[in-house]
Design a protein around this motif. Structure first.
Motif, PDB file in Angstrom:
ATOM      1  N   ASP A 210      44.558  13.608  35.412  1.00 46.73           N
ATOM      2  CA  ASP A 210      45.332  14.892  35.317  1.00 46.73           C
ATOM      3  C   ASP A 210      46.971  14.832  35.240  1.00 46.73           C
ATOM      4  N   ASN A 211      47.253  13.813  36.004  1.00 39.14           N
ATOM      5  CA  ASN A 211      48.974  13.921  36.131  1.00 39.14           C
ATOM      6  C   ASN A 211      49.407  12.611  35.229  1.00 39.14           C
TER       7      ASN A 211
ATOM      8  N   GLU B 207      54.906  25.534  21.856  1.00 33.92           N
ATOM      9  CA  GLU B 207      54.814  25.713  23.173  1.00 33.92           C
ATOM     10  C   GLU B 207      54.923  27.106  23.703  1.00 33.92           C
ATOM     11  N   PRO B 208      55.547  28.165  23.117  1.00 36.39           N
ATOM     12  CA  PRO B 208      55.291  29.398  23.504  1.00 36.39           C
ATOM     13  C   PRO B 208      53.980  30.196  23.410  1.00 36.39           C
ATOM     14  N   ILE B 209      53.174  29.610  22.610  1.00 36.16           N
ATOM     15  CA  ILE B 209      51.793  30.334  22.603  1.00 36.16           C
ATOM     16  C   ILE B 209      50.534  29.413  22.999  1.00 36.16           C
ATOM     17  N   LEU B 210      50.958  28.349  23.720  1.00 34.29           N
ATOM     18  CA  LEU B 210      49.852  27.585  24.359  1.00 34.29           C
ATOM     19  C   LEU B 210      50.053  27.558  25.800  1.00 34.29           C
ATOM     20  N   ASP B 211      48.978  27.526  26.562  1.00 36.86           N
ATOM     21  CA  ASP B 211      49.084  27.618  28.020  1.00 36.86           C
ATOM     22  C   ASP B 211      48.755  25.931  28.434  1.00 36.86           C
ATOM     23  N   ARG B 212      48.794  25.137  27.578  1.00 37.28           N
ATOM     24  CA  ARG B 212      48.590  23.792  28.045  1.00 37.28           C
ATOM     25  C   ARG B 212      50.066  23.038  27.671  1.00 37.28           C
ATOM     26  N   PRO B 213      50.355  21.807  28.604  1.00 36.48           N
ATOM     27  CA  PRO B 213      51.512  21.083  28.256  1.00 36.48           C
ATOM     28  C   PRO B 213      51.599  20.720  26.719  1.00 36.48           C
ATOM     29  N   VAL B 214      52.677  21.070  26.213  1.00 36.38           N
ATOM     30  CA  VAL B 214      52.919  20.649  24.791  1.00 36.38           C
ATOM     31  C   VAL B 214      53.964  19.592  24.644  1.00 36.38           C
ATOM     32  N   ASN B 215      53.833  18.446  24.142  1.00 37.45           N
ATOM     33  CA  ASN B 215      55.167  17.460  23.892  1.00 37.45           C
ATOM     34  C   ASN B 215      54.961  16.698  22.449  1.00 37.45           C
TER      35      ASN B 215
END
Ligand SMILES: NC(=O)C1=CN([C@@H]2O[C@H](COP(=O)(O)OP(=O)(O)OC[C@H]3O[C@@H](n4cnc5c(N)ncnc54)[C@H](O)[C@@H]3O)[C@@H](O)[C@H]2O)C=CC1
Ligand SMILES: O=C(O)C(=O)COP(=O)(O)O
Length: 529
Positions: free
Chosen positions: A64-65, A378-386
């Motif tokens: 997870d991390n 990024e503003p529309i997803l609730d998961r980390p985006v990179n």
């Protein structure tokens, strides 16, 4: 504090680097069992592995991390790159660090089978003295065919040429000039290489393309009495076919450091019946020198990756880090902010996104696009985006990315422009970085404007009549919100204008509604960058 787990033996030179960094908490478990690894992986931000540890979907599901996978070596065939990319996990390796180790082992296997050294050694150990049994062949004058003229292949080529061999190579991904520089003839087809070579040696990676690349058809085409060396990956060879051709008497000698399954099972071990075979248990990189270099490099790369600094050997980044990358930082920041601005201003539900890059930054279109996508999603997803997973996530959402670049500038020397369209309506944002340092949004839809891409921005379209700004100012003042900057753009006097207010703090929905109720306001939106 970043927790780093090392699951294979690496040199103390690398461990020292990790240990001496105050932000790294190192856990060195070079013999860790798979089941135990599955249990503890969730606690770590980075894992450093060699070929012993597969980084599979099963492991990643529990990680997870995890932010970084460091492969203390070159081959990343034991890492599920796509699964890492989807999760935004950066994979780094240490190219070049173990090149000499692998190249020298290749030459060692080659000379061993040419002179049957292993057999001579064995006979001496058995008390024999039989000189006539050990007639061999010379490397001098032979044609050596190298498959994969990368780091290791090139070093093997140099050594074979020094020994008087003619070297030819098959590598569809290198320019011909590389061959010219090394004095190596690049052939167009694998077939040609195989047919012409007295010695065939593998130095390409194991990929979907190369898996099983050397099979019955290729062995059939090889010269009778060929010497075959594999210090790359077992999976490149169909080992069953190799066994069949070994029985048919195809080979004069075989040298193997790598196997389709490691340690090799009984099926693979059938090849070991061949007398002139030189074997080693995947030790190409096992020299003190190579292991020191690998460990130092991977420790530095993993630390840099964890700290968000640029890493040169990022395997699954959607772009290659090239020289001059540091100089475009302001443009990358701008790209990310433009993407974010566009989603917030126009919505994120678009099926096509055009990224146009002009000027001296044109060659950096790949990283610029990756940052645009990160900002856009990024503003529309609730998961980390990179930047690693952004292209994957965009693809998953069915967004078609169209990139174009030209070295000529437009109004500005260097410019990034993003366009989205849906149902006939087009939205555009664009910007530049002044002096290459100061990012600015200069274009929103059809309007030329000048906005600092940071903080809270209140965007509004209004009828171009006197008094509108005063009305907005009055509402903001009443709610004690300070205006830090103001810009206005318009296409034609008396028609529609576009305004941007940079505010010191966010406005509430209620305040935004009040502004939207001003009769001259067509649309007001808050954007947070
Ligand atoms: N036995 C050992 O301990 C070691 C094994 N290796 C293996 O050797 C491989 C090569 O290592 P490096 O030279 O450092 O990597 P590299 O990336 O510098 O070179 C690989 C070369 O293979 C070429 N290639 C890719 N696909 C090909 C194809 N279909 N046909 C022909 N050529 C192709 C590439 O264009 C590249 O030039 C690694 O991927 C690894 O699997 C590397 C180091 C140690
Ligand atoms: O670097 C590579 O690709 C190697 O094959 C070396 O593997 P190792 O780190 O020795 O398990």
């Amino acid at each position: 504090m970043y927790r780093v787990l090392v699951t294979d033996h690496i040199s103390s030179r690398g461990l020292d680097i990790l240990n001496s960094d105050p932000e790294i908490d190192l856990d060195y478990q070079p013999e860790i069992r798979w089941e135990e690894l599955l249990e503890i992986i969730q606690d770590y931000h980075a894992i450093i592995t060699r070929s012993r540890t597969p980084v599979t979907e099963e492991l990643l599901e529990r990680a997870d991390n995890l932010k970084v996978v460091g492969r203390a070596g070159v081959g990343v065939d034991n890492v599920d790159l796509e699964a890492c990319s989807r999760r935004g996990i950066l994979v780094v390796n240490a190219p070049g660090a173990n090149t000499v180790g692998a190249a020298e082992l290749t030459i060692a296997h080659l000379y061993t089978v040419l002179r049957r050294l292993h057999l001579a050694h064995e006979s001496m150990m058995n008390g024999e003295w039989d000189r006539k049994r050990f007639m061999g062949e010379e490397l001098d004058g032979k044609v050596v065919g190298i498959i994969g003229l990368g780091n290791v292949g090139s070093q093997v080529a140099i050594r074979c040429k020094a020994a008087g061999a003619t070297v030819i190579a098959y590598d569809p991904y290198i320019p011909r000039e590389k061959g010219d520089r090394l004095g190596v003839e690049i052939v167009d087809t694998l077939e040609e290489l195989i047919k012409r070579s007295d010695i065939v040696t593998l130095h390409c990676p194991l990929t979907e393309e190369t898996r099983g690349m050397i099979g019955a058809k290729e062995f059939e085409m090889m010269k009778d009495g060929v010497y075959f060396i594999n210090c790359a990956r077992g999976g490149i060879v169909d080992e069953d076919a190799m066994y069949e051709y070994m029985k048919k008497g195809k080979f004069a000698g075989i040298g193997l450091d790598v196997f389709g399954k490691e340690p090799p099972d009984d099926r693979i071990r059938r090849i070991f019946e061949f007398p002139n075979i030189s074997l080693s248990p995947h030790i190409g990189a096992n020299t003190y020198e190579s292991q020191d270099k690998v460990a130092i490099k991977i420790a530095q790369q993993v630390i840099a990756a964890l700290k968000g600094q640029f890493v040169e050997a990022a395997v699954n980044a959607p772009f290659t880090v090239t020289e001059g990358f540091e100089n475009i930082k302001a443009f990358l920041l701008l790209a990310e902010r433009l993407g974010s601005f566009l989603t917030q201003y126009a919505g994120g539900n678009f099926k096509e996104l055009n990224v146009e890059v002009r000027g001296s930054i044109a060659e950096h279109i790949k990283p610029i696009t990756a940052y645009v996508l990160k900002g856009f999603l990024e503003p529309i997803l609730d998961r980390p985006v990179n930047i690693i997973n952004a292209p994957f996530l965009a693809k998953e959402r069915g967004i078609n990315i169209v990139e174009s670049s030209r070295e000529e500038g437009l109004v500005f020397k260097d410019f990034i422009k993003i366009t989205v369209s849906q149902n006939g309506r087009e939205h555009v944002v664009g910007g530049t970085a002044f002096y290459g340092q100061i990012p600015k949004i200069m274009l929103v839809d059809g309007y030329w404007i000048d906005i600092d891409p940071e903080g809270v921005i209140l965007m509004f379209e209004n009828k171009d009549v006197p008094g509108v700004i005063a009305k907005i100012g009055e509402i903001l003042a009443r709610h004690n919100i300070n205006i830090a900057g103001f810009r206005l753009g318009r296409l034609e006097k008396g028609k529609i204008a576009l305004g941007a207010l940079q505010l010191d703090e966010k406005v509430s929905d209620a305040v935004l509604e009040e502004i939207n109720e001003i009769p001259e306001i067509l649309k007001a939106k808050q954007i947070i960058l």
